[in-house]
Scaffold this motif. Structure first.
Motif, PDB file in Angstrom:
ATOM      1  N   ALA A 120      -2.392  -3.289  12.857  1.00 36.48           N
ATOM      2  CA  ALA A 120      -2.420  -1.933  12.316  1.00 36.48           C
ATOM      3  C   ALA A 120      -3.328  -1.080  13.179  1.00 36.48           C
ATOM      4  O   ALA A 120      -4.261  -1.588  13.799  1.00 36.48           O
ATOM      5  CB  ALA A 120      -2.921  -1.932  10.867  1.00 36.48           C
ATOM      6  N   SER A 128      -2.124   6.248  10.008  1.00 32.73           N
ATOM      7  CA  SER A 128      -2.083   4.793  10.181  1.00 32.73           C
ATOM      8  C   SER A 128      -0.676   4.318  10.527  1.00 32.73           C
ATOM      9  O   SER A 128       0.315   4.935  10.144  1.00 32.73           O
ATOM     10  CB  SER A 128      -2.578   4.100   8.911  1.00 32.73           C
ATOM     11  OG  SER A 128      -1.820   4.512   7.793  1.00 32.73           O
ATOM     12  N   TYR A 173       1.538   0.484  10.966  1.00 35.92           N
ATOM     13  CA  TYR A 173       1.529  -0.948  10.704  1.00 35.92           C
ATOM     14  C   TYR A 173       2.656  -1.621  11.473  1.00 35.92           C
ATOM     15  O   TYR A 173       3.695  -1.023  11.746  1.00 35.92           O
ATOM     16  CB  TYR A 173       1.673  -1.216   9.205  1.00 35.92           C
ATOM     17  CG  TYR A 173       0.575  -0.566   8.412  1.00 35.92           C
ATOM     18  CD1 TYR A 173       0.730   0.708   7.883  1.00 35.92           C
ATOM     19  CD2 TYR A 173      -0.641  -1.215   8.235  1.00 35.92           C
ATOM     20  CE1 TYR A 173      -0.298   1.321   7.195  1.00 35.92           C
ATOM     21  CE2 TYR A 173      -1.676  -0.615   7.538  1.00 35.92           C
ATOM     22  CZ  TYR A 173      -1.497   0.655   7.025  1.00 35.92           C
ATOM     23  OH  TYR A 173      -2.525   1.258   6.351  1.00 35.92           O
TER      24      TYR A 173
END
Length: 116
Positions: free
Chosen positions: A47, A55, A57
């Motif tokens: 991540a 963010s 992932y």
């Protein structure tokens, strides 16, 4: 400098929260990431989070892990839920401190072991 902590032994289905303490005046500008390396495998990105808190992932971390940061405290976190056997690895926090976008500052790693 980066210092990762929070690893340990956890049962499958459990949770852990990893922490990464950073030093340096430019922390708030750095993209930060958590990577992991399982036994016999290559290191892989889990991540990442931008300076503004966006963010991303990768793979199985999606939906189970949450990366966050506190720029005032110079900390990055990885909340890991629903841990599985194949999450067992050494987890590293890393920072991008260059214009190429390459992770070039690495912490020492913290071991996460998931038992079934």
């Amino acid at each position: 400098q980066l210092q990762a902590s929070g690893g340990g032994l956890v049962q499958a289905g459990g949770s852990l929260r990893l922490s990464c303490a950073a030093s340096g005046s430019m922390f708030r500008l750095n993209v930060m990431g958590w990577h992991r390396q399982a036994p016999g495998k290559r290191r892989e990105l889990v991540a990442s989070i931008t300076s503004g808190g966006i963010s991303t992932y990768v793979g199985s971390a999606t939906g189970r892990f949450t990366i966050s940061r506190d720029n005032a405290k110079k900390m990055v976190y990885l909340q890991m839920n629903s841990l599985q056997d194949d999450d067992t690895a050494v987890y590293y926090c890393a920072a991008v401190a260059n214009v190429r976008g390459v992770y070039d500052i690495w912490g020492q790693g913290t071991l996460v072991t998931v038992s079934s």
